[in-house]
Each structure stands twice: as structure tokens, then as C-alpha cells.
Enzyme design. Sequence first.
Site, mmCIF file in Angstrom:
data_model
loop_
_atom_site.group_PDB
_atom_site.id
_atom_site.type_symbol
_atom_site.label_atom_id
_atom_site.label_comp_id
_atom_site.label_asym_id
_atom_site.label_seq_id
_atom_site.Cartn_x
_atom_site.Cartn_y
_atom_site.Cartn_z
ATOM 1 C CG LEU A 73 -7.286 7.887 2.062
ATOM 2 C CD1 LEU A 73 -6.094 7.823 2.930
ATOM 3 C CD2 LEU A 73 -7.848 8.848 1.914
ATOM 4 C CB SER A 125 1.823 -15.019 -2.762
ATOM 5 O OG SER A 125 1.798 -14.910 -4.530
ATOM 6 C CB VAL A 181 -6.986 -5.670 4.683
ATOM 7 C CG1 VAL A 181 -5.844 -4.068 4.572
ATOM 8 C CG2 VAL A 181 -7.985 -5.694 3.530
ATOM 9 C CG ASP A 192 2.093 -5.028 2.882
ATOM 10 O OD1 ASP A 192 2.831 -5.300 1.872
ATOM 11 O OD2 ASP A 192 0.523 -4.283 2.734
#
Length: 310
Positions: free
Chosen positions: A13, A186, A251, A255
Site C-alpha cells: 500500500l 536496469s 516512483v 513499471d
Amino acid sequence: MARIVTLTMNPALDIATSIERIAPERKLRCDAPRYDPGGGGINVARVAHALGVDALAVFPAGGAAGELIGHLLRQEGVGYSAIPIDGFTRESLNVAERESGQQYRFILPGPELGGHDQQHCLDALATAAAGADYIVASGSLPRGVPEDFYARVGDIARRLGRRLVLDTSGPALKHAGTGIHLLKPSLGELEGLLGHSIQGEREEEQAARGLIEQGRCEIAVVSLGARGALLASKDGVKRLPALQVASKTAVGAGDSMLAGILVGLIRGLGLGEAARFGIAAGAAALLATGTQLCRPEDVERLYRTAVGAA
């Protein structure tokens, strides 16, 4: 039916807030928080959904944080399969210091998952991914999960005839096995996999090419940060430049990039153009604040910029 099914063994979360100045030994009164469902595969599913591709996220969930992740995914309209566990889903905290512009990220450890919980996750993945185009395994492994866990996910992908996409690091990457469709390390993660530093563009390209030659994967996309990415396949190695944007946060950029690549491929783009679309999605994530992910309108705009500059 979901075109992309993701597995996140260590979801979080994500909580984002801001404060004027961080100082020790004081009560630091922060601004109102933002809550987002997080973890590698969950982020990939969220971005793919936002870009118009059906995606479903599989993950273990326990405690209030696990329940809230499900609630937030329902609000976004993202499909998911949450596997109940006795432990507590972890939380992560992102604090932006307004005075300096710096961000501080506090990542808590995940719960320990026993063998039964792990198998339940794999069973749910196999059921959900039976008709998917891609299985995406992304993120770290929590305590109790063996280092070769992603090799077991690879076995499921092969049994189902699905293409496995992997984004992880450390021992989980080293023991993930071979035959992966797309691998997205990466540069630092690639160095960790090979066990030595990589110096200069020639060594970067050799290392990326080696992933293909060794049979680890069919396609490798190596993130190079501000220098863009390397795209390696049986057709060779290609450098793709980064898109320059005013970065607010990193952030979810990786993804978002991965989700963008898969969305591009599902849209019918060639591999190189899909990688450009992924770079646009990653750059769009840099424009967000806190734990927000990329906005579709930013992705499309930046992709048009990338195409125009090519």
C-alpha cells in the site's frame, strides 16, 4: 478476458504525503496523504488498464493494507485476484520535502509467505492466465519465498503456452531460469546478474546481447535511466534515447515503461516502436507526483514526440 495477467508476490500500500521540512526528534505534521495500490505487477496492471488494455493483478493480501489495495483497485476498475494470507501486507511511505524538493522513500518488509500461500498464488495465476497474451511477474520476493520462485512461474507459462515477462532483481533474477520471453533489468540489475560492473556502451551492448545468446530471454530491455534503454533481440541490439521531461518523481517509472511496451505490442506495434511507447510511458510517470502513475494523455503526447524525433 484479461490480455495481461500480473503476479505481485510482495505488494504494498503506497502512501504519499509532503511536508515543509524533515527534521529529527520532532513531530512532523504532514499534508493529507494519498493512497495507491503498489508493487511491480500491480502497477503494470494499473497502467495497462489506464491505456485501454484489459489486465488482471494476482497478489497475496492480508490485513487492512491488503483490503485497501483491493478497494483502490476496484475504484480504478482494475481486475484482481487477491489471495488471503495470515500476514499483513506491507506499506511504503513517500514523503516529499517542499523546502529542498527531495523525496524520501521508506519501504517496509513484506510478510513471510509459507508454502501453502505460495502455491495458492501460483494456482490463482494459472487459472487467471489461461487465455492471456502475457504473464508478468514483477517485483521483489517476500520472506519465505525461495529464490527460484520465478522459475516456477516460468513453468506455468510454458505449460499454458503463454509469454512470460519478468522484472525483478538480485537472487530472484539470478535464479529465474531461462526461456523468458521479455526481461527488463536496469543496468544495475544486469550487473548484479552478471556479477561484475559494466563499463561503456560496448560492454552494455555485449551484456544485453549475452542475455539472448545464453537463452535467458528472447527480448531484453535494459533501462539506462536518463540515457534511455537498450533493446536486444535475435535481430541485434538497438539504443533508444530517453525523453527529456521535468522529473517530479521516479516512483513507478519502470513499471509504467514495462506496461507501455506490452500495450504497444498488443496494439500491433513492432518491437522497436513498442519499446518507444514504453519509454514514453516511463517518462510520463516522471511527471506525476507522489505515488501516482503515468497519465494516458501524457503517454500518448510523449510517444508522438518520440516518433517525431526518430
